[in-house]
Design a protein around this motif. Structure first.
Motif, PDB file in Angstrom:
ATOM      1  N   THR A 160       0.853  -1.190   0.000  1.00 37.27           N
ATOM      2  CA  THR A 160       0.000   0.000   0.000  1.00 37.27           C
ATOM      3  C   THR A 160       0.882   1.231   0.000  1.00 37.27           C
ATOM      4  O   THR A 160       1.812   1.342   0.801  1.00 37.27           O
ATOM      5  CB  THR A 160      -0.914   0.008   1.245  1.00 37.27           C
ATOM      6  OG1 THR A 160      -1.723  -1.171   1.237  1.00 37.27           O
ATOM      7  CG2 THR A 160      -1.811   1.236   1.247  1.00 37.27           C
ATOM      8  N   ALA A 168       1.252   9.658  -7.297  1.00 35.57           N
ATOM      9  CA  ALA A 168       0.203   8.635  -7.278  1.00 35.57           C
ATOM     10  C   ALA A 168      -0.192   8.179  -8.677  1.00 35.57           C
ATOM     11  O   ALA A 168      -0.344   6.982  -8.941  1.00 35.57           O
ATOM     12  CB  ALA A 168      -1.024   9.149  -6.528  1.00 35.57           C
ATOM     13  N   LYS A 172       0.128   4.423  -9.979  1.00 33.95           N
ATOM     14  CA  LYS A 172      -1.035   3.649 -10.417  1.00 33.95           C
ATOM     15  C   LYS A 172      -0.823   3.086 -11.818  1.00 33.95           C
ATOM     16  O   LYS A 172      -1.207   1.953 -12.116  1.00 33.95           O
ATOM     17  CB  LYS A 172      -2.278   4.526 -10.374  1.00 33.95           C
ATOM     18  CG  LYS A 172      -2.772   4.828  -8.961  1.00 33.95           C
ATOM     19  CD  LYS A 172      -3.935   5.808  -8.970  1.00 33.95           C
ATOM     20  CE  LYS A 172      -4.379   6.136  -7.536  1.00 33.95           C
ATOM     21  NZ  LYS A 172      -5.456   7.150  -7.495  1.00 33.95           N
ATOM     22  N   GLU A 173      -0.197   3.891 -12.667  1.00 38.75           N
ATOM     23  CA  GLU A 173       0.085   3.411 -14.029  1.00 38.75           C
ATOM     24  C   GLU A 173       1.081   2.254 -13.992  1.00 38.75           C
ATOM     25  O   GLU A 173       0.911   1.245 -14.692  1.00 38.75           O
ATOM     26  CB  GLU A 173       0.647   4.559 -14.867  1.00 38.75           C
ATOM     27  CG  GLU A 173       0.921   4.185 -16.311  1.00 38.75           C
ATOM     28  CD  GLU A 173       1.435   5.355 -17.141  1.00 38.75           C
ATOM     29  OE1 GLU A 173       1.917   5.104 -18.269  1.00 38.75           O
ATOM     30  OE2 GLU A 173       1.356   6.502 -16.663  1.00 38.75           O
ATOM     31  N   ALA A 176      -0.655  -0.919 -12.776  1.00 36.07           N
ATOM     32  CA  ALA A 176      -1.897  -1.295 -13.475  1.00 36.07           C
ATOM     33  C   ALA A 176      -1.964  -2.805 -13.666  1.00 36.07           C
ATOM     34  O   ALA A 176      -1.013  -3.440 -14.133  1.00 36.07           O
ATOM     35  CB  ALA A 176      -1.962  -0.587 -14.821  1.00 36.07           C
ATOM     36  N   VAL A 182      -1.772  -1.356  -3.927  1.00 35.74           N
ATOM     37  CA  VAL A 182      -2.862  -0.395  -3.728  1.00 35.74           C
ATOM     38  C   VAL A 182      -2.248   0.977  -3.532  1.00 35.74           C
ATOM     39  O   VAL A 182      -1.421   1.169  -2.633  1.00 35.74           O
ATOM     40  CB  VAL A 182      -3.731  -0.761  -2.502  1.00 35.74           C
ATOM     41  CG1 VAL A 182      -4.851   0.247  -2.329  1.00 35.74           C
ATOM     42  CG2 VAL A 182      -4.282  -2.175  -2.639  1.00 35.74           C
ATOM     43  N   CYS A 183      -2.639   1.922  -4.364  1.00 34.75           N
ATOM     44  CA  CYS A 183      -2.079   3.278  -4.286  1.00 34.75           C
ATOM     45  C   CYS A 183      -3.178   4.262  -3.948  1.00 34.75           C
ATOM     46  O   CYS A 183      -4.119   4.451  -4.715  1.00 34.75           O
ATOM     47  CB  CYS A 183      -1.417   3.642  -5.608  1.00 34.75           C
ATOM     48  SG  CYS A 183      -0.650   5.268  -5.577  1.00 34.75           S
ATOM     49  N   HIS A 184      -3.061   4.911  -2.788  1.00 32.67           N
ATOM     50  CA  HIS A 184      -4.071   5.865  -2.337  1.00 32.67           C
ATOM     51  C   HIS A 184      -3.680   7.319  -2.558  1.00 32.67           C
ATOM     52  O   HIS A 184      -4.516   8.199  -2.472  1.00 32.67           O
ATOM     53  CB  HIS A 184      -4.352   5.672  -0.841  1.00 32.67           C
ATOM     54  CG  HIS A 184      -5.057   4.391  -0.524  1.00 32.67           C
ATOM     55  ND1 HIS A 184      -6.388   4.165  -0.808  1.00 32.67           N
ATOM     56  CD2 HIS A 184      -4.599   3.250   0.037  1.00 32.67           C
ATOM     57  CE1 HIS A 184      -6.728   2.953  -0.416  1.00 32.67           C
ATOM     58  NE2 HIS A 184      -5.658   2.363   0.101  1.00 32.67           N
TER      59      HIS A 184
END
Length: 300
Positions: A160, A168, A172-173, A176, A182-184
């Protein structure tokens, strides 16, 4: 209202802080306002020109260096927050009067710090939007985490990432399609994330200042894996058993998996880290250093 210069101070303490790039640092403003007879103690959390040269945060390292060095030369005493930064400054400015004001942990652990191995799970990274953290996130996702998956041998570990929208989208890319990342990005409260994590990872990539992520993990009682640069400000020679260190991706990943999967190892490192924090990173060493600095400037 009375001016700072007319308020009769015996000594002034001001921070050297160039995170806002072209904006004046507090110490620069203090030097302009204070009478020459009032000694200034400059406290710096970093060698800002060095960090900027390595990360291009402001992309003005030479200009920052001129201003930063000018403050240190005018100050009666300069205090760094790591012995490593003091050593670097002394090498560049051998006549400078220097001391170390160690970083201290709040003596009251947060509520979630009491949670044990069985009440936690997963790996946590926390980082601000600084460019150095963007580099650290890239290394963690591209270099370390594939090796964690391999070393885990099918065990379900989740990474995380929380802290900033600046990295972020890129994270996230890069993640993918991965169900174990998990990226918040930015969050309002870090406490729930740290309280749930079994391991904190803090890869540090810049040799300047200190990594506050390491202190976050120590304060919350979460075993930590970092790189050698993450030990700055932690009295590295005394951290044996208290902090896991991986210089490259392979040993870093192995340390993450070993801590997450081995309760005995996890509890031993946690106990060692707590002991280290109590001995070296509490309020008492900070008070001693500050009293000594004030006495040295006021009395001598």
């Amino acid at each position: 209202a009375p001016s700072v210069g007319s308020m009769g101070f015996d000594v002034a303490i001001a921070f050297v802080w160039f995170w806002r790039c072209g904006a004046p640092a507090a110490a620069e403003l203090a030097l302009e306002a204070l009478p020459r007879a009032v000694p200034l103690i400059a406290v710096t959390d970093d060698l800002h020109w060095r960090r900027d040269a390595k990360t291009q945060f402001c992309n003005m390292s030479e200009a920052i260096k001129r201003r930063e060095v000018a403050v240190y030369r005018r100050a009666a005493l300069t205090l760094t927050i790591t012995a490593e930064d003091a050593h670097e400054l002394r090498a560049q400015l051998p006549k400078l009067r220097l001391g170390v004001l160690p970083y201290a942990l709040d003596g009251t652990p947060p509520p979630g710090a009491a949670r044990g191995w069985g009440e936690r799970g997963g790996v946590l990274y926390v980082g601000s939007g600084h460019h150095a953290n963007r580099r650290a996130v890239r290394w963690l996702l591209r270099g370390v985490w594939p090796k964690v998956r391999k070393a885990a041998g099918g065990a379900n570990l989740t990474l995380t990432l929380v802290g900033s929208e600046r990295w972020a989208a890129e994270a996230k890319e890069a993640a993918a399609g991965a169900d174990d990342i998990v990226c918040h990005g930015a969050v309002d409260d870090l406490e729930p994330y740290v309280a749930r994590a079994r391991v904190v990872v803090a890869p540090a990539v810049v040799a300047s200042g200190l990594s506050t992520k390491t202190f976050l993990a120590l304060r919350h009682g979460v075993p930590l894996v970092t790189t050698p640069l993450g030990l700055r400000g932690l009295f590295a020679a005394r951290t044996a058993g208290a902090i896991a260190v991986g210089k490259t991706a392979d040993p870093f990943a192995d340390a993450v998996v070993a801590l997450h999967s081995n309760r005995t190892r996890w509890e031993a490192q946690r106990a060692a880290a707590r002991g280290h924090a109590e001995r070296h990173l509490g309020p008492a060493p900070l008070r001693r250093a500050l009293r000594g600095a004030l006495a040295g400037v006021v009395d001598g």
